[in-house]
Write a protein that holds these residues in place. Structure first.
Motif, PDB file in Angstrom:
ATOM      1  N   TYR A  59       0.820  -1.208   0.000  1.00 62.14           N
ATOM      2  CA  TYR A  59       0.000   0.000   0.000  1.00 62.14           C
ATOM      3  C   TYR A  59       0.858   1.264   0.000  1.00 62.14           C
ATOM      4  CZ  TYR A  59      -3.958  -3.042   1.066  1.00 62.14           C
ATOM      5  OH  TYR A  59      -4.923  -4.028   1.013  1.00 62.14           O
ATOM      6  N   MET A  60       2.106   1.104   0.394  1.00 61.14           N
ATOM      7  CA  MET A  60       3.004   2.256   0.444  1.00 61.14           C
ATOM      8  C   MET A  60       3.448   2.716  -0.942  1.00 61.14           C
ATOM      9  SD  MET A  60       3.176   3.417   3.420  1.00 61.14           S
ATOM     10  CE  MET A  60       4.508   4.572   3.134  1.00 61.14           C
ATOM     11  N   ILE A  61       3.210   1.919  -1.961  1.00 62.61           N
ATOM     12  CA  ILE A  61       3.527   2.355  -3.326  1.00 62.61           C
ATOM     13  C   ILE A  61       2.698   3.592  -3.664  1.00 62.61           C
ATOM     14  CG2 ILE A  61       3.417   1.752  -5.775  1.00 62.61           C
ATOM     15  CD1 ILE A  61       3.896  -1.166  -4.985  1.00 62.61           C
ATOM     16  N   GLU A  62       1.409   3.513  -3.406  1.00 60.85           N
ATOM     17  CA  GLU A  62       0.534   4.656  -3.665  1.00 60.85           C
ATOM     18  C   GLU A  62       0.678   5.720  -2.588  1.00 60.85           C
ATOM     19  OE1 GLU A  62      -1.169   5.231  -6.432  1.00 60.85           O
ATOM     20  OE2 GLU A  62      -0.260   3.372  -7.163  1.00 60.85           O
ATOM     21  N   ALA A  63       0.903   5.296  -1.350  1.00 60.65           N
ATOM     22  CA  ALA A  63       1.045   6.264  -0.256  1.00 60.65           C
ATOM     23  C   ALA A  63       2.260   7.156  -0.463  1.00 60.65           C
ATOM     24  CB  ALA A  63       1.144   5.530   1.078  1.00 60.65           C
ATOM     25  N   GLN A  84      12.469  -4.632  -0.255  1.00 65.86           N
ATOM     26  CA  GLN A  84      12.544  -5.018  -1.660  1.00 65.86           C
ATOM     27  C   GLN A  84      11.951  -3.929  -2.557  1.00 65.86           C
ATOM     28  OE1 GLN A  84      14.202  -7.655  -2.673  1.00 65.86           O
ATOM     29  NE2 GLN A  84      13.789  -7.285  -4.843  1.00 65.86           N
ATOM     30  N   LEU A  85      10.870  -3.315  -2.082  1.00 64.76           N
ATOM     31  CA  LEU A  85      10.250  -2.233  -2.846  1.00 64.76           C
ATOM     32  C   LEU A  85      11.152  -0.996  -2.897  1.00 64.76           C
ATOM     33  CD1 LEU A  85       6.568  -2.625  -1.612  1.00 64.76           C
ATOM     34  CD2 LEU A  85       7.407  -3.004  -3.936  1.00 64.76           C
ATOM     35  N   ILE A  86      11.936  -0.781  -1.854  1.00 66.80           N
ATOM     36  CA  ILE A  86      12.924   0.303  -1.880  1.00 66.80           C
ATOM     37  C   ILE A  86      13.952   0.023  -2.962  1.00 66.80           C
ATOM     38  CG2 ILE A  86      14.866   1.352  -0.643  1.00 66.80           C
ATOM     39  CD1 ILE A  86      13.297   1.128   1.928  1.00 66.80           C
ATOM     40  N   MET A  87      14.438  -1.213  -3.017  1.00 69.06           N
ATOM     41  CA  MET A  87      15.441  -1.590  -4.014  1.00 69.06           C
ATOM     42  C   MET A  87      14.925  -1.414  -5.435  1.00 69.06           C
ATOM     43  SD  MET A  87      17.060  -5.021  -2.283  1.00 69.06           S
ATOM     44  CE  MET A  87      18.245  -5.230  -3.618  1.00 69.06           C
ATOM     45  N   GLU A  88      13.626  -1.613  -5.613  1.00 59.25           N
ATOM     46  CA  GLU A  88      13.029  -1.506  -6.942  1.00 59.25           C
ATOM     47  C   GLU A  88      12.493  -0.103  -7.218  1.00 59.25           C
ATOM     48  OE1 GLU A  88      10.173  -4.680  -7.115  1.00 59.25           O
ATOM     49  OE2 GLU A  88      11.688  -6.199  -6.653  1.00 59.25           O
ATOM     50  N   HIS A  89      12.774   0.827  -6.289  1.00 58.67           N
ATOM     51  CA  HIS A  89      12.364   2.234  -6.455  1.00 58.67           C
ATOM     52  C   HIS A  89      10.847   2.383  -6.595  1.00 58.67           C
ATOM     53  CE1 HIS A  89      16.640   3.001  -6.964  1.00 58.67           C
ATOM     54  NE2 HIS A  89      16.664   2.100  -7.935  1.00 58.67           N
ATOM     55  N   ARG A  90      10.120   1.552  -5.875  1.00 61.26           N
ATOM     56  CA  ARG A  90       8.653   1.628  -5.922  1.00 61.26           C
ATOM     57  C   ARG A  90       8.081   2.374  -4.725  1.00 61.26           C
ATOM     58  NH1 ARG A  90       5.916  -0.957  -9.463  1.00 61.26           N
ATOM     59  NH2 ARG A  90       4.827   1.006  -9.269  1.00 61.26           N
ATOM     60  N   GLY A 298      14.940  -8.877   0.214  1.00 58.91           N
ATOM     61  CA  GLY A 298      14.485  -7.865   1.156  1.00 58.91           C
ATOM     62  C   GLY A 298      15.242  -7.811   2.466  1.00 58.91           C
ATOM     63  N   GLU A 299      16.223  -8.687   2.634  1.00 60.12           N
ATOM     64  CA  GLU A 299      16.967  -8.700   3.895  1.00 60.12           C
ATOM     65  C   GLU A 299      17.996  -7.572   3.945  1.00 60.12           C
ATOM     66  OE1 GLU A 299      18.653 -12.206   6.691  1.00 60.12           O
ATOM     67  OE2 GLU A 299      19.482 -12.191   4.657  1.00 60.12           O
ATOM     68  N   ASP A 300      18.649  -7.319   2.814  1.00 56.04           N
ATOM     69  CA  ASP A 300      19.710  -6.312   2.761  1.00 56.04           C
ATOM     70  C   ASP A 300      19.571  -5.532   1.461  1.00 56.04           C
ATOM     71  OD1 ASP A 300      22.023  -4.809   2.683  1.00 56.04           O
ATOM     72  OD2 ASP A 300      23.362  -6.467   3.182  1.00 56.04           O
ATOM     73  N   ILE A 301      19.266  -4.233   1.562  1.00 55.84           N
ATOM     74  CA  ILE A 301      19.016  -3.430   0.358  1.00 55.84           C
ATOM     75  C   ILE A 301      20.298  -3.088  -0.395  1.00 55.84           C
ATOM     76  CG2 ILE A 301      16.898  -2.441   1.285  1.00 55.84           C
ATOM     77  CD1 ILE A 301      18.438   0.115   1.879  1.00 55.84           C
ATOM     78  N   THR A 302      21.442  -3.426   0.165  1.00 58.68           N
ATOM     79  CA  THR A 302      22.711  -3.140  -0.513  1.00 58.68           C
ATOM     80  C   THR A 302      23.193  -4.310  -1.360  1.00 58.68           C
ATOM     81  OG1 THR A 302      24.110  -3.936   1.314  1.00 58.68           O
ATOM     82  CG2 THR A 302      23.368  -1.641   1.403  1.00 58.68           C
ATOM     83  N   VAL A 303      22.502  -5.441  -1.275  1.00 61.05           N
ATOM     84  CA  VAL A 303      22.931  -6.648  -1.990  1.00 61.05           C
ATOM     85  C   VAL A 303      22.035  -6.893  -3.200  1.00 61.05           C
ATOM     86  CG1 VAL A 303      23.259  -9.147  -1.834  1.00 61.05           C
ATOM     87  CG2 VAL A 303      23.827  -7.681   0.116  1.00 61.05           C
ATOM     88  N   LYS A 304      22.646  -7.079  -4.362  1.00 56.11           N
ATOM     89  CA  LYS A 304      21.882  -7.382  -5.566  1.00 56.11           C
ATOM     90  C   LYS A 304      21.371  -8.822  -5.535  1.00 56.11           C
ATOM     91  CE  LYS A 304      23.925  -4.194  -8.938  1.00 56.11           C
ATOM     92  NZ  LYS A 304      24.591  -4.097 -10.263  1.00 56.11           N
ATOM     93  N   GLY A 305      20.206  -9.024  -6.097  1.00 55.18           N
ATOM     94  CA  GLY A 305      19.653 -10.363  -6.159  1.00 55.18           C
ATOM     95  C   GLY A 305      20.450 -11.248  -7.090  1.00 55.18           C
ATOM     96  N   PRO A 306      20.446 -12.552  -6.867  1.00 59.75           N
ATOM     97  CA  PRO A 306      21.234 -13.476  -7.688  1.00 59.75           C
ATOM     98  C   PRO A 306      20.816 -13.524  -9.148  1.00 59.75           C
ATOM     99  CG  PRO A 306      19.756 -14.669  -6.231  1.00 59.75           C
ATOM    100  CD  PRO A 306      19.741 -13.259  -5.791  1.00 59.75           C
ATOM    101  N   LEU A 307      19.581 -13.148  -9.444  1.00 56.43           N
ATOM    102  CA  LEU A 307      19.115 -13.169 -10.833  1.00 56.43           C
ATOM    103  C   LEU A 307      19.342 -11.837 -11.533  1.00 56.43           C
ATOM    104  CD1 LEU A 307      15.821 -15.276 -10.574  1.00 56.43           C
ATOM    105  CD2 LEU A 307      18.178 -16.030 -10.906  1.00 56.43           C
ATOM    106  N   THR A 308      19.890 -10.868 -10.818  1.00 52.92           N
ATOM    107  CA  THR A 308      20.178  -9.566 -11.428  1.00 52.92           C
ATOM    108  C   THR A 308      21.669  -9.258 -11.372  1.00 52.92           C
ATOM    109  OG1 THR A 308      19.729  -8.436  -9.335  1.00 52.92           O
ATOM    110  CG2 THR A 308      17.900  -8.637 -10.883  1.00 52.92           C
TER     111      THR A 308
END
Length: 324
Positions: A59-63, A84-90, A298-308
């Protein structure tokens, strides 16, 4: 809960936040729903108990687009989704004031009913200040009791932990609820013969009524427009027909969120047909852990996901294909 309400009112009154995102009482004692609270009098309907399972991070995407900061109540597992949403700039971290709320396990009313309890009028023992050991259910047939843990959502039995990954302050105590193996059910399905797997998923996915509740609740499903809603392609028509072969929506969605799913379990929680949709996502999580090393979205916003990201130690495509 009173401490949470008092703090929310205080932050609202002094202008720190413009609104509060929490849960309000529904028409039944076990169905609170996400809601905004903008005035002090609104809080008469505010609730936070064992039935507040909704993950408010989406809900924070719209908020984040609204004027001023939004106070949002996040359970420990919800904070992985917010990160995770922070990492994706949402979501905009600066537009959120996060109160990490304690959690002693969230409840599934269907499990209460399956325990033979009917005609429910009220339920006690699920407040944040309770010990979360026993539920007392008032029914039209009298008072019934059952162990709290027997009514918990599946995701709470395999809880990632009660530590908040991100917060401004924490209110309320949490309780360790993990008593199961996160990947046990995935391994059971992996052990099936191909025809058994197909029959299992055919049976489960054929229940789907395409209400889109799973997609709408999923924090990882944050596209501004979903391809399945587009009239430019035939995907929406294909997804709505009755044959199992066209029931690919959930499989496509699982691929879409692979490496980003935090395993919050919202997809299964909101499904009115009771389809264990989280198993698709959990299968991907298990494979990613085995192929690329353990990773928790979503555990650590400084770490890139393994698929990216890419390393020379990544498995070759052929090895992945052999796994099935």
């Amino acid at each position: 809960m009173q401490e949470l309400i008092a703090r929310a009112k205080e932050l609202l009154a002094n202008g720190t936040v413009a609104r509060v995102l929490g849960w309000k009482a529904g028409d039944l004692p076990y169905n609170p729903e996400p809601a905004y609270f903008e005035k002090e009098e609104d809080f008469k309907d505010f609730v936070y108990n064992g039935f507040c399972g909704a993950n408010l991070s989406k809900y924070m995407i719209e908020a984040s687009k609204l004027e001023g900061r939004t106070l949002v109540c996040l359970k420990p597992c919800d904070t992985y989704s917010f990160n995770q949403l922070i990492m994706e700039h949402r979501v905009d971290r600066e537009k959120a004031y996060i109160i990490g709320v304690g959690c002693k396990g969230k409840l599934d009313i269907e499990k209460v009913k399956k325990n033979g309890i009917k005609g429910i009028q009220g339920i006690s023992g699920a407040e944040l200040t309770d010990d979360a050991e026993t539920l007392t259910v008032q029914t039209i047939y009298g008072e019934k009791t059952m162990p709290y843990k027997d009514a918990m959502l599946e995701r709470c039995h395999v809880c990632k932990g009660k530590e908040h990954m991100i917060y401004d302050e924490i209110i309320g105590e949490s309780k360790d609820t993990k008593d199961g193996d996160r990947f046990a059910e995935v391994e059971r399905i992996e052990a099936m013969k191909p025809e058994e797997k197909f029959a299992y998923f055919q049976k489960e996915l054929s229940k789907c009524i395409r209400c889109n509740a799973c997609r709408n609740a999923c924090p990882a499903c944050s596209c501004r427009k979903c391809v399945f809603d587009s009239n430019k392609f035939d995907s929406s028509q294909k997804a709505n027909v009755d044959s199992f072969e066209e029931k690919m929506f959930h499989i496509i969605r699982a691929f879409h969120v692979a490496g980003r799913c935090t395993d919050c379990g919202e997809c299964s929680r909101v499904c009115p047909q009771g389809i264990p949709l989280h198993l698709f996502n959990r299968k991907f999580i298990k494979d990613i852990d085995e192929f690329y090393g353990e990773f928790q979205a979503g555990e650590d916003i400084t770490v890139k996901g393994p698929l990216t990201s890419f390393t020379f130690e990544d498995v070759e495509p052929g090895i992945v294909a052999e796994r099935g």
